[in-house]
Design a protein around this motif. Structure first.
Motif, PDB file in Angstrom:
ATOM      1  N   ALA A  95       0.846  -1.198   0.000  1.00 17.76           N
ATOM      2  CA  ALA A  95       0.000   0.000   0.000  1.00 17.76           C
ATOM      3  C   ALA A  95       0.875   1.240   0.000  1.00 17.76           C
ATOM      4  CB  ALA A  95      -0.912   0.009   1.223  1.00 17.76           C
ATOM      5  N   ASP A  96       0.643   2.124  -0.970  1.00 12.89           N
ATOM      6  CA  ASP A  96       1.306   3.419  -0.973  1.00 12.89           C
ATOM      7  C   ASP A  96       0.649   4.329   0.055  1.00 12.89           C
ATOM      8  OD1 ASP A  96       3.184   2.822  -2.937  1.00 12.89           O
ATOM      9  OD2 ASP A  96       1.833   3.384  -4.565  1.00 12.89           O
ATOM     10  N   ASN A  97       1.310   5.432   0.344  1.00 15.36           N
ATOM     11  CA  ASN A  97       0.805   6.389   1.318  1.00 15.36           C
ATOM     12  C   ASN A  97       0.224   7.585   0.573  1.00 15.36           C
ATOM     13  OD1 ASN A  97       0.373   8.225   3.398  1.00 15.36           O
ATOM     14  ND2 ASN A  97       2.176   7.548   4.538  1.00 15.36           N
ATOM     15  N   TRP A  98      -1.107   7.658   0.518  1.00 19.57           N
ATOM     16  CA  TRP A  98      -1.762   8.710  -0.249  1.00 19.57           C
ATOM     17  C   TRP A  98      -1.928   9.997   0.541  1.00 19.57           C
ATOM     18  CZ3 TRP A  98      -2.369   8.468  -5.345  1.00 19.57           C
ATOM     19  CH2 TRP A  98      -2.222   7.211  -5.951  1.00 19.57           C
ATOM     20  N   THR A  99      -1.390  10.057   1.756  1.00 20.66           N
ATOM     21  CA  THR A  99      -1.459  11.311   2.503  1.00 20.66           C
ATOM     22  C   THR A  99      -0.415  12.311   2.039  1.00 20.66           C
ATOM     23  OG1 THR A  99       0.056  10.520   4.230  1.00 20.66           O
ATOM     24  CG2 THR A  99      -2.299  10.087   4.548  1.00 20.66           C
ATOM     25  N   SER A 100       0.551  11.873   1.233  1.00 22.98           N
ATOM     26  CA  SER A 100       1.615  12.750   0.761  1.00 22.98           C
ATOM     27  C   SER A 100       1.698  12.660  -0.755  1.00 22.98           C
ATOM     28  CB  SER A 100       2.955  12.332   1.386  1.00 22.98           C
ATOM     29  OG  SER A 100       4.034  13.049   0.808  1.00 22.98           O
ATOM     30  N   ALA A 107       8.179  14.162 -12.416  1.00 23.73           N
ATOM     31  CA  ALA A 107       8.301  12.802 -11.902  1.00 23.73           C
ATOM     32  C   ALA A 107       9.199  12.740 -10.674  1.00 23.73           C
ATOM     33  CB  ALA A 107       8.816  11.878 -12.998  1.00 23.73           C
ATOM     34  N   ALA A 108      10.317  13.475 -10.715  1.00 21.70           N
ATOM     35  CA  ALA A 108      11.235  13.462  -9.575  1.00 21.70           C
ATOM     36  C   ALA A 108      10.586  14.091  -8.345  1.00 21.70           C
ATOM     37  CB  ALA A 108      12.518  14.199  -9.937  1.00 21.70           C
ATOM     38  N   GLY A 109       9.813  15.162  -8.542  1.00 27.00           N
ATOM     39  CA  GLY A 109       9.133  15.804  -7.427  1.00 27.00           C
ATOM     40  C   GLY A 109       8.061  14.915  -6.837  1.00 27.00           C
ATOM     41  N   GLN A 110       7.328  14.193  -7.686  1.00 28.67           N
ATOM     42  CA  GLN A 110       6.313  13.268  -7.204  1.00 28.67           C
ATOM     43  C   GLN A 110       6.949  12.143  -6.396  1.00 28.67           C
ATOM     44  OE1 GLN A 110       3.424  12.037 -10.136  1.00 28.67           O
ATOM     45  NE2 GLN A 110       3.516  14.009 -11.169  1.00 28.67           N
ATOM     46  N   ARG A 111       8.104  11.677  -6.869  1.00 31.48           N
ATOM     47  CA  ARG A 111       8.791  10.613  -6.132  1.00 31.48           C
ATOM     48  C   ARG A 111       9.261  11.123  -4.775  1.00 31.48           C
ATOM     49  NH1 ARG A 111      13.926   6.913  -8.218  1.00 31.48           N
ATOM     50  NH2 ARG A 111      14.248   5.829  -6.216  1.00 31.48           N
ATOM     51  N   ALA A 112       9.770  12.342  -4.717  1.00 28.64           N
ATOM     52  CA  ALA A 112      10.230  12.902  -3.447  1.00 28.64           C
ATOM     53  C   ALA A 112       9.097  12.968  -2.437  1.00 28.64           C
ATOM     54  CB  ALA A 112      10.825  14.287  -3.675  1.00 28.64           C
ATOM     55  N   ALA A 113       7.908  13.373  -2.882  1.00 26.76           N
ATOM     56  CA  ALA A 113       6.754  13.432  -1.976  1.00 26.76           C
ATOM     57  C   ALA A 113       6.337  12.039  -1.539  1.00 26.76           C
ATOM     58  CB  ALA A 113       5.595  14.149  -2.661  1.00 26.76           C
ATOM     59  N   ALA A 114       6.359  11.082  -2.476  1.00 25.69           N
ATOM     60  CA  ALA A 114       5.945   9.717  -2.145  1.00 25.69           C
ATOM     61  C   ALA A 114       6.890   9.069  -1.148  1.00 25.69           C
ATOM     62  CB  ALA A 114       5.856   8.886  -3.419  1.00 25.69           C
ATOM     63  N   GLU A 115       8.176   9.399  -1.260  1.00 25.51           N
ATOM     64  CA  GLU A 115       9.172   8.768  -0.392  1.00 25.51           C
ATOM     65  C   GLU A 115       9.317   9.468   0.952  1.00 25.51           C
ATOM     66  OE1 GLU A 115      12.699   8.658  -2.743  1.00 25.51           O
ATOM     67  OE2 GLU A 115      12.029   6.944  -3.945  1.00 25.51           O
ATOM     68  N   ALA A 116       8.591  10.576   1.153  1.00 28.92           N
ATOM     69  CA  ALA A 116       8.722  11.330   2.396  1.00 28.92           C
ATOM     70  C   ALA A 116       8.006  10.659   3.562  1.00 28.92           C
ATOM     71  CB  ALA A 116       8.189  12.754   2.206  1.00 28.92           C
ATOM     72  N   PHE A 117       6.981   9.844   3.281  1.00 24.07           N
ATOM     73  CA  PHE A 117       6.191   9.186   4.315  1.00 24.07           C
ATOM     74  C   PHE A 117       6.172   7.687   4.026  1.00 24.07           C
ATOM     75  CE2 PHE A 117       4.955  13.546   4.376  1.00 24.07           C
ATOM     76  CZ  PHE A 117       4.600  13.841   5.685  1.00 24.07           C
ATOM     77  N   PRO A 118       6.042   6.854   5.056  1.00 30.26           N
ATOM     78  CA  PRO A 118       6.208   5.406   4.832  1.00 30.26           C
ATOM     79  C   PRO A 118       5.005   4.763   4.148  1.00 30.26           C
ATOM     80  CG  PRO A 118       5.702   5.845   7.136  1.00 30.26           C
ATOM     81  CD  PRO A 118       5.905   7.187   6.492  1.00 30.26           C
ATOM     82  N   ARG A 119       5.286   3.854   3.214  1.00 33.48           N
ATOM     83  CA  ARG A 119       4.263   2.980   2.669  1.00 33.48           C
ATOM     84  C   ARG A 119       4.163   1.751   3.561  1.00 33.48           C
ATOM     85  NH1 ARG A 119       7.123   0.275  -2.672  1.00 33.48           N
ATOM     86  NH2 ARG A 119       9.224   0.060  -1.778  1.00 33.48           N
ATOM     87  N   ALA A 120       3.373   0.754   3.166  1.00 31.24           N
ATOM     88  CA  ALA A 120       3.154  -0.412   4.027  1.00 31.24           C
ATOM     89  C   ALA A 120       3.069  -1.680   3.195  1.00 31.24           C
ATOM     90  CB  ALA A 120       1.870  -0.235   4.841  1.00 31.24           C
ATOM     91  N   VAL A 121       3.503  -2.775   3.794  1.00 29.84           N
ATOM     92  CA  VAL A 121       3.275  -4.111   3.236  1.00 29.84           C
ATOM     93  C   VAL A 121       2.250  -4.773   4.149  1.00 29.84           C
ATOM     94  CG1 VAL A 121       4.265  -6.343   2.662  1.00 29.84           C
ATOM     95  CG2 VAL A 121       5.571  -4.252   2.222  1.00 29.84           C
ATOM     96  N   LEU A 122       1.051  -4.996   3.604  1.00 28.46           N
ATOM     97  CA  LEU A 122      -0.063  -5.480   4.414  1.00 28.46           C
ATOM     98  C   LEU A 122      -0.006  -6.979   4.653  1.00 28.46           C
ATOM     99  CD1 LEU A 122      -2.898  -3.473   2.618  1.00 28.46           C
ATOM    100  CD2 LEU A 122      -1.529  -2.765   4.591  1.00 28.46           C
TER     101      LEU A 122
END
Length: 799
Positions: A95-100, A107-122
């Motif tokens: 699961a990605d983290n859609w809060t960030s 593309a690089a900016g989107q990746r930076a935002a996505a990597e700023a908060f933790p995703r999860a393996v359910l």
């Protein structure tokens, strides 16, 4: 919604529980198979579904039946966007983290935002086999565990330590199925409970082994094409999907969000643009739980279909429908939006939650929960007024009264599932919204008769129409949408059809008309009306409030509704003191952000509120006290709502509880802080000194009552005032002026009591001496609030 309703057009509804789909059948989203011999759940994941976003939903299919446990039949759990990722001989649910997000970045900016908060393996599923483009994985470890959090709910409610016993748990094959765009998995979980608490011991078949069923759905997410996320606006009254937007510049806030709404698209956009009412490509359809009996089923259908009329304001016809669930359909199937029938052992809320796509705010499913207990409360209100009805009766039957409430109630909960928040100022604007909490509008007619003819609104209101227009009017492009939404919000402002949310409607709020469970254009009107009804109903109250042959102790719950008929309107009127109206204003929209309530209105409200807690108003007629015996053997003490001193009704605790509610409301920390702050800005406003003088003049400094009954209630009022003064003077979170002026009046009270001659009324004298001791202890720095005599505020079930 278009995506979900596409499921209904699927040609085959065949489960995959051990069955191979026919060649001509549409391929399932993900195959599912129950291996009953090994008690395993196997998923058959097409290679093409790897690394694609899907939505996991869970619903508690069976409940605990106890409101305090928070576990209801049909209660929705979490939802999460995930994807299947293969890692060697495993398939992971990631699961990605859609809060960030950074939607406007590269593309690089989107990746930076996505990597700023933790995703999860359910979950991690071992691969059992691989053939013909399918990965067969063992998903038992995820779906046969407590993914819902039943054990945590039991722990929080102090009902014991619970864990799933896999040996006594299983998957229901006939409710575990796969379809082209959704997969349904039904798990029956037996919990092993250590040290089961009293609620489980009382209501579970075996408190050490309760069974809860969890229904999981894996759903294909809607296509982005055709749905444009709609920006949130604080004036619109919608729930929203919020997130951090790190593509904003330094002039932003990094906060963004979309309103939550269903997808509605006109079949004929050209006709729609000309203003011709147009059917949507896919209407919003809700289905009735087959377990709903009559007359509820008809009331729920009628109240729900109010929204079909409201949607006409947004240019649609036949856009909202309430239907019976098709025969043979599983009510837990994600393709059906359900209005569920929920039973509990006592009063509790009905709820309108929904599942939405966190990427866009698009609502994709709902399970509305309508509780059955609410109608017992409605009946109590009705029955308590019967003795005051006169020879012609109340003019409306108990069933008609209750069903009028349930129509409104259904519309309210469905409104939440359309994206709408509560609107707690609507009752004062001519019932402009079903999203308010309605108190029955009862009035006193000619010859002191009770009038119930206008008890509940018969339809949705003006704010509902404007809000649905804001959320659901269709626009061909973003530019047209911005202009159209601006016109709608300008109309809201021009017509002054307002919205005030939950967080500003509490008892400590500053807008009098933004109060739950009130009716009337102003709280002055509401208090005058409800006190008149209370007076007439108390004067007439007798055994006619129950049926012949019923135990007399049941008069307790009927009378309490009469005695506290005015409590919510008093709460609203109290907010006038230190009151300030405000708007959710945006720069340039023409609204006045804040307006302090005029001093004259505050003073008049203070007088009215204190009138309501004078001994004569708190007193219960002797004949009523004599009517209500204790609960007999075999009776149910949960229906004896009046406080008791052993076997007798305790009217002092009853009156003291109402006085506590009122005095603590007047002397609420935030309210008193506002009084001090507003006086500092405007010398015409009331100050803390005036507030305290007025309260003391109507309690401690008032002449002693003359009858023993009223003297006892006056002592209760004085005790409440003393308690609250001591609380506030010692309140480290109160404004310094508040603490100091209240302490000044405590000292003044001490001096006044010291100068008084002893009174022959020993109980009155004892209170004076106790007050002197407690004030001295306070100024000595040894005050212990827990040692003061308190009168509990009596709660009533929501009407």
């Amino acid at each position: 919604m278009r995506t979900i309703l596409r499921f209904l057009r699927a040609a085959v509804l065949m489960p995959l529980a051990g069955v191979t789909l026919a060649a001509q059948s549409p391929a399932p989203l993900v195959g599912v198979r129950v291996d009953a011999d090994r008690n395993k759940l196997l998923l058959e994941i097409p290679q093409a579904q790897l690394n694609k976003d899907l939505l996991h939903q869970s619903v508690l299919a069976t409940g605990a039946g106890v409101n305090a446990l928070g576990l209801d039949r049909g209660q929705v759990g979490g939802e999460v966007v995930f994807r299947f990722e293969r890692r060697g001989r495993r398939v992971l649910m990631v699961a990605d983290n859609w809060t960030s997000r950074a939607p406007a970045a590269d593309a690089a900016g989107q990746r930076a935002a996505a990597e700023a908060f933790p995703r999860a393996v359910l979950a991690s599923f071992p691969i059992e086999s691989e053939a013909d483009g399918l990965l067969t994985v063992d998903a038992t470890g995820f779906f046969l565990t407590d993914t819902y959090g039943v054990g945590e709910s039991l722990r929080r409610a102090q009902q014991g330590s619970a864990r799933v016993d896999a040996a006594r748990s299983w998957f229901e094959s006939d409710r575990t199925k796969a379809f082209p765009r959704n997969v349904e998995i039904h798990a029956v979980l037996t919990f092993s409970v250590d040290n089961a608490g009293p609620a489980l011991r009382r209501w579970a078949a075996d408190p050490s082994a309760p069974v809860f069923e969890i229904h999981h759905s894996i759903v294909a997410l809607p296509e982005a094409d055709g749905f444009r996320p709609r920006q949130a606006d604080p004036r619109s009254g919608y729930f929203g999907t919020g997130f951090l937007d790190f593509s904003q510049g330094l002039d932003g806030t990094y906060r963004a969000g979309f309103i939550n709404r269903w997808r509605l698209i006109p079949k004929d956009p050209a006709a729609y643009a000309r203003g011709v009412p147009t059917e949507p490509t896919n209407p919003i359809i809700y289905y009735l739980d087959p377990g709903i009996p009559e007359p509820y089923k008809s009331a729920f259908r009628e109240g729900g279909n109010w929204w079909n009329t409201v949607f006409e304001a947004a240019g649609f016809k036949n856009a909202f429908q309430v239907r019976d669930l098709p025969a043979g359909a599983d009510p837990m199937d994600a393709r059906y939006n359900l209005i569920y029938w929920v039973h509990r052992n006592g009063p509790g809320p009905s709820v309108g939650p929904s599942f939405s796509d966190p990427r866009t705010g698009e609502i994709v499913r709902t399970v509305v929960r309508m509780d059955s207990y609410r109608s017992l409360v409605d009946y109590n209100i009705w029955a308590g007024l019967v003795p005051a009805a006169g020879a012609r009766g109340l003019g409306v039957s108990a069933e008609a009264f209750a069903m009028a409430r349930r129509r409104q109630h259904t519309a309210h909960e469905i409104g939440h599932t359309l994206g709408l928040s509560h609107n707690f100022i609507a009752a004062s604007q001519g019932r402009s919204s079903v999203m308010d909490y309605p108190f029955p509008l009862v009035s006193v007619g000619a010859n002191n008769t009770i009038d119930l003819s206008q008890a509940y609104a018969p339809m949705a209101g003006a704010w509902d129409s404007l809000a649905i227009r804001y959320g659901y009017t269709w626009y061909p492009n973003a530019q047209a949408e911005r202009a159209g939404l601006d016109r709608i919000t300008q109309e809201m402002l021009r017509r002054d059809v307002r919205f005030i949310a939950d967080q500003h409607a509490g008892a400590d709020g500053s807008i009098p008309n933004a109060t739950r469970w009130v009716e009337g254009a102003s709280m002055t009107d509401a208090v005058n009306r409800t006190m008149a009804v209370r007076r007439v109903a108390m004067q007439a109250f007798d055994e006619r409030a129950i049926q012949p042959g019923e135990p007399m102790y049941l008069l307790s719950m009927r009378f309490l509704h009469v005695y506290l008929h005015h409590r919510y309107s008093l709460e609203g009127l109290i907010k006038t003191v230190g009151g300030m109206d405000f708007r959710y204003a945006l720069r340039g929209d023409g609204q006045v952000p804040t307006t302090v309530i005029p001093a004259a209105e505050q003073r008049a409200a203070l007088t009215m509120v204190l009138d309501a807690v004078q001994p004569a108003q708190l007193e219960v007629p002797e004949r009523v006290l004599a009517l209500i015996p204790p609960v007999p053997p075999g009776g149910d003490a949960t229906y004896d709502w009046l406080p008791r001193a052993g076997s007798t009704v305790d009217q002092v605790e009853l009156g003291g509880g109402l006085a506590t509610e009122v005095i603590e409301g007047l002397m609420d920390r935030e309210r008193m802080n506002r009084v001090a702050l507003f006086f500092a800005r405007d010398r015409q406003q009331m100050n803390i000194h005036e507030l305290m003088e007025t309260i003391l003049n109507r309690s401690w400094y008032a002449p002693d009552a003359t009858t023993p009954s009223q003297q006892a209630l006056q002592r209760a009022l004085r005790r409440v005032v003393l308690n609250t003064m001591l609380d506030r003077a010692g309140d480290a979170r109160a404004d310094a002026d508040v603490r100091q002026v209240v302490a000044y009046h405590l000292d003044a009270l001490r001096q006044r009591l010291q100068g008084q001659s002893p009174t022959p009324a020993i109980a009155n004298q004892a209170l004076r001496e106790a007050a002197l001791r407690e004030i001295a202890v306070f100024f000595d720095g040894r005050d212990d609030p827990s040692k003061r005599t308190r009168y509990p505020v009596i709660a009533l079930p929501w009407p």
